[in-house]
Design a protein around this motif. Structure first.
Motif, short mmCIF file in Angstrom:
data_model
loop_
_atom_site.label_atom_id
_atom_site.label_comp_id
_atom_site.label_asym_id
_atom_site.label_seq_id
_atom_site.Cartn_x
_atom_site.Cartn_y
_atom_site.Cartn_z
N THR A 72 0.83 -1.20 0.00
CA THR A 72 0.00 0.00 0.00
C THR A 72 0.87 1.25 0.00
OG1 THR A 72 -1.81 -1.13 1.11
CG2 THR A 72 -1.75 1.25 1.34
N ASP A 73 1.90 1.25 0.84
CA ASP A 73 2.78 2.40 0.94
C ASP A 73 3.47 2.67 -0.39
OD1 ASP A 73 3.81 4.51 2.51
OD2 ASP A 73 5.64 3.39 2.91
N LEU A 76 0.88 4.22 -2.69
CA LEU A 76 0.54 5.58 -2.31
C LEU A 76 1.67 6.57 -2.60
CD1 LEU A 76 -1.39 5.00 1.03
CD2 LEU A 76 -2.33 5.51 -1.25
N THR A 96 -6.05 5.81 -0.96
CA THR A 96 -5.98 5.01 0.26
C THR A 96 -7.22 4.14 0.40
OG1 THR A 96 -4.63 6.69 1.35
CG2 THR A 96 -5.72 5.10 2.78
N THR A 100 -7.55 0.22 0.76
CA THR A 100 -8.22 -0.31 1.95
C THR A 100 -9.36 -1.24 1.53
OG1 THR A 100 -7.68 1.68 3.19
CG2 THR A 100 -9.46 0.33 4.07
N HIS A 123 1.07 0.65 10.59
CA HIS A 123 0.56 1.85 9.91
C HIS A 123 1.59 2.98 9.81
CE1 HIS A 123 -3.37 -0.01 10.72
NE2 HIS A 123 -3.73 0.62 9.63
N PRO A 126 2.39 4.61 5.86
CA PRO A 126 1.33 5.48 5.34
C PRO A 126 1.01 6.65 6.26
CG PRO A 126 0.74 3.18 5.05
CD PRO A 126 1.98 3.22 5.91
N GLN A 157 -7.72 7.51 10.23
CA GLN A 157 -7.57 6.05 10.29
C GLN A 157 -8.88 5.39 10.70
OE1 GLN A 157 -4.16 4.72 12.50
NE2 GLN A 157 -4.96 2.66 12.69
#
Length: 193
Positions: A72-73, A76, A96, A100, A123, A126, A157
């Protein structure tokens, strides 16, 4: 055992770990309560092998969570965060949310078994990007400064996790959640008169 035999065993172990992580990522992304037996079966390994690499469900969920967050990071990091912080935040939230949504049930599984410290750790990457954008918006006077940045980040979040759970329960559609996440967060960050 020869050096080649040890290397082959290590290669097999690495392959088994990848098989388990691939299966767990796929299954947990759709069913946060999937059993370890189902994961082992999907990976094509026995329970003993799975437990040899991941001694508990929490250990496996943490490994999957770290893997998903890393992926994900990386995704992004391609989001354009230039320009007006509100527009940049909208782009970051939408990207995001799409990630998700893709891995949403992993978030639910993680919430079920990871400690707050483990959740914070997975987390971190991100969160740094989001923190920098929130801080820039505050510095430019377009995001609220009457509450702590950490609270704003926790709220973002929570909205993302809440949307994931709501979609998983069928309360809202994934498409509607995109708008709801973006609008909810931007409203929470907006400077009030």
């Amino acid at each position: 055992m020869t050096t080649d035999g040890v290397a082959a065993k290590r290669a097999d172990a690495r392959r088994n770990v990848e098989l388990v992580l691939d299966a767990a990522t796929t299954l947990l992304a759709t069913d946060p309560r999937v059993s370890l037996n189902e994961i082992a079966k999907a990976a094509g390994v026995g329970r003993v092998t799975l437990y040899g690499h991941f001694p508990s469900r929490a250990a496996l969920v943490e490994a999957v969570s770290l893997r998903v967050i890393t992926s994900t990071d990386q995704a992004l990091s391609t989001v354009d965060l230039a320009g007006d912080p509100r527009d940049a935040m909208a782009r970051l939230l939408e990207a995001t949310w799409q990630l998700t949504r893709r891995f949403g049930a992993v978030v639910i599984a993680a919430d079920d078994v990871l400690t707050p410290e483990q959740m914070r750790r997975v987390h971190e990457g991100p969160a740094r990007r989001m923190h920098a954008l929130v801080q820039r918006g505050r510095d430019e006077g377009v995001f609220r400064r009457d509450m702590p940045v950490r609270w704003q980040l926790a709220t973002i979040q929570a909205v993302l996790h809440g949307a994931s759970a709501a979609v998983h329960r069928g309360d809202v559609t994934a498409v509607d959640a995109t708008r709801l996440v973006r609008d909810t967060v931007l409203a929470a960050l907006a400077v009030t008169s």
